[in-house]
Scaffold this motif. Structure first.
Motif, PDB file in Angstrom:
ATOM      1  N   ALA A 192       0.830  -1.215   0.000  1.00 19.70           N
ATOM      2  CA  ALA A 192       0.000   0.000   0.000  1.00 19.70           C
ATOM      3  C   ALA A 192       0.859   1.258   0.000  1.00 19.70           C
ATOM      4  N   THR A 195      -2.248   4.523   4.652  1.00 23.41           N
ATOM      5  CA  THR A 195      -3.497   4.072   5.259  1.00 23.41           C
ATOM      6  C   THR A 195      -4.423   5.246   5.529  1.00 23.41           C
ATOM      7  N   ASN A 315      -9.855   2.009   8.481  1.00 15.05           N
ATOM      8  CA  ASN A 315      -8.512   1.422   8.457  1.00 15.05           C
ATOM      9  C   ASN A 315      -8.205   0.812   7.093  1.00 15.05           C
ATOM     10  N   SER A 317      -6.376   0.578   3.295  1.00 10.47           N
ATOM     11  CA  SER A 317      -5.074   0.748   2.639  1.00 10.47           C
ATOM     12  C   SER A 317      -5.252   1.555   1.355  1.00 10.47           C
TER      13      SER A 317
END
Length: 330
Positions: A192, A195, A315, A317
Motif C-alpha cells: 500500500a 493508510t 482502516n 489501505s
C-alpha cells in the motif's frame, strides 16, 4: 647701505647744518681719507620667522543647530561601539523594536506563503485523485490544524474534506459526493501507499438523475421512462415507463445500493417483478459497487429530492499506482 655720522644736534633737537664732522663729505676730498662707515646689521634669516597668516575663525553656528562632531568623536561615543547611521539605529530602542517587528513580519509572510502554496498543491492532488475515481470534477481541502507544512513533513494528515460537482458519479447522473477523511498516513509498504483511518461519503442522487440514469442503462424499457417520483413516507420510488409503472425500494445490498422491485404493473395488469429485477440489479451494480479501499454502502434513505446514501470504510489501505492509476499522483 652706509650713512656718515652726523654732528651733534643743534639746540632744539635739530642738527646744525653748519657743523661738520669728520665724516663730512667735504673733508673726504681734502684729506683723502674715507671715514669708517657704520654697518647696519643684517637680520639673521635663521632667527627671523615669517609670521603665519591669521586663521579665520569659523562662523558661529546658526541658532538651533548643533555643530557636528568629528567622525568617531560624537558626544557619548565610546571605543568599540557601532558608528554611523546603523550604530545610531542600534542605540535607539524604538528603531530596534521596529527592525525586529519587520524581521518577524517577513518571516511570518514567508511561512504563510509556503503554507498556502503547499496546501493548494495538496488540495489539487487529492481532488485530481477523486476526479479520476468518480469521473467528475472535485474540490478538496485539508484540515487547518496542525499547519499543513507540519502535516506534510510528518506525512500524517488529520482531515480532508472533498466535494464533487454533482454532475455524475461514474454513469450515475446528478449524483454528488461529500467525503470526510480522517487520519491519513502516507507510509509506503509493499502492499500500500499508506493508510486511511476513516472515510465517510454522503451520496445524494436526485430523482431527475435517477430518471436519466435508468434511461441510459435499461435496454428497451429505459426509453419509455418519463419520470421518477420519490416517496419518503414509505421509502420507495415510483418509475413511470409509458404504460408500465415500477415501484422500487432502494436498499443496501452486497456493499452497494440496489433497487428492489416491489411491484410492476402494465396495461392495468400486475406483471412478475422478476422480469425487470435482473436488469435493475445489473445497472445498480455498475453504479454503486467496486469502489477502491473497500468503500461500502452503510445506509440508504429516500428523501423528497431523491435518494441519499452513506458509504464508508475504516482502516483502509491506499492503493499503489500499479494497482489503481488514479492514485499515482500520491
Amino acid at each position: 647701505m652706509t650713512y656718515p655720522p652726523q654732528g651733534p644736534p643743534a639746540p632744539g633737537g635739530r642738527p646744525d647744518p653748519s657743523a661738520h664732522s669728520p665724516g663730512d663729505p667735504s673733508e673726504w676730498s681734502q684729506s683723502g681719507e674715507v671715514p669708517p662707515t657704520e654697518q647696519i646689521p643684517r637680520p639673521d634669516a635663521a632667527t627671523t620667522a615669517i609670521p603665519a597668516p591669521p586663521v579665520s575663525a569659523a562662523p558661529p553656528p546658526v541658532s538651533g543647530d548643533v555643530p557636528a562632531a568629528p567622525h568617531g568623536d560624537r558626544p557619548g561615543s565610546e571605543a568599540g561601539k557601532p558608528r554611523g547611521r546603523f550604530g545610531d539605529l542600534l542605540r535607539d530602542p524604538l528603531s530596534v523594536t521596529l527592525v525586529l517587528i519587520i524581521v518577524v513580519a517577513l518571516g511570518l509572510a514567508g511561512v504563510i506563503g509556503g503554507e498556502l502554496f503547499a496546501r493548494n498543491r495538496a488540495d489539487s492532488v487529492v481532488a485530481g485523485v477523486v476526479q479520476c475515481v468518480v469521473q467528475d470534477s472535485a474540490t478538496a481541502s485539508f484540515g487547518m490544524l496542525p499547519p499543513f507544512l507540519w502535516q506534510h513533513a510528518t506525512k500524517r494528515y488529520s482531515s480532508i474534506s472533498i466535494q464533487t460537482a454533482g454532475n455524475n458519479v461514474r454513469d450515475a447522473k446528478e449524483m454528488s459526493l461529500d467525503i470526510q477523511i480522517r487520519d491519513v498516513a502516507l507510509a509506503e509498504t509493499a502492499d500500500a501507499a499508506g493508510t486511511i483511518g476513516s472515510l465517510v461519503a454522503t451520496v445524494n442522487w436526485t430523482a431527475e438523475g435517477i430518471k436519466q440514469t435508468l434511461q441510459g442503462v435499461l435496454p428497451l424499457v429505459g426509453s419509455l421512462i418519463s419520470s421518477v417520483t420519490p416517496n419518503p413516507a414509505d421509502g420507495t420510488i415510483t418509475v413511470d415507463a409509458g404504460l408500465s409503472t415500477i415501484v422500487a425500494e432502494p436498499t443496501v445490498s452486497d456493499g452497494g445500493v440496489s433497487l428492489r422491485v416491489l411491484s410492476l404493473t402494465g396495461l392495468g395488469f400486475t406483471l412478475p417483478r422478476e422480469t425487470i429485477q435482473p436488469i435493475l440489479d445489473s445497472a445498480t451494480d455498475k453504479l454503486t459497487k467496486d469502489y477502491p479501499m473497500g468503500i461500502k454502502a452503510d445506509s440508504v434513505t429516500v428523501t423528497k429530492d431523491g435518494v441519499q446514501s452513506v458509504f464508508s470504510t475504516r482502516n483502509a489501505s491506499i492503493p499503489k499506482a500499479n494497482e489503481d492509476p488514479c492514485f499515482a499522483a500520491l
